[in-house]
Design a protein around this motif. Sequence first.
Motif: not given
Length: 152
Positions: A52-79
Motif C-alpha cells: 500500500v505504501a508503494l502504491l501511494g509512493a509510486g517508484e521510489t528510492p528505498i531510503t525515503p520509503l523506509a523513513r516514511a514507514l519508520a523502518m531502517d533501510r536494511t529491515t525494509l530491504a529484507r522485507n
Amino acid sequence: MKATTLDVKKCLEIERTCSLHNLRKASRAVTQLYDDAFRPLRLHSTQLTLLVALLGAGETPITPLARALAMDRTTLARNLRPLERQGLVEIASGEDQRTRMVRLTAKGRQTVAQALPLWEQAQKQVIEHLGQERWHRLLEDLSRLVSMVNTR
C-alpha cells in the motif's frame, strides 16, 4: 558488576504500565487479526502495509520509503525481498548505482485489489470493537507517538 535483587513488584508494574510492552502486545494481537484476514492471499499484514505504501509512493528510492514507514533501510530491504520473489514488487538500481528504486508491479496492484475487501472486514472489526471516537483518538495518539520519536 554489582549484584542486584529482582524487584518482582516493579516487574509486574512494568508489565502493566510500560508503553512499549503494551503497544507491542496490542500490535501482535491486531497483526494476528489482519494476518488471519489475508491468509487466503498468502499475504502477511506487514507485507500489505508495504504494498500500500508503494502504491501511494509510486517508484521510489528505498531510503525515503523506509523513513516514511519508520523502518531502517536494511529491515525494509529484507522485507521487500519476499515480495520481489513473488513478483509483487521490482527493485532496480537508480541513476546512481548506490540508489535502489522499488515499485509495485501489476501483480502487486492486483494483490492489493484482492486484499482490500479482506482489509475492510478486519478494519471494520477493530472500529466496531473500539467505537469510532476511540478509534480516531487512537490514530491521533499513535501519530503523536511516531512524531515524538521522529523529532528526537
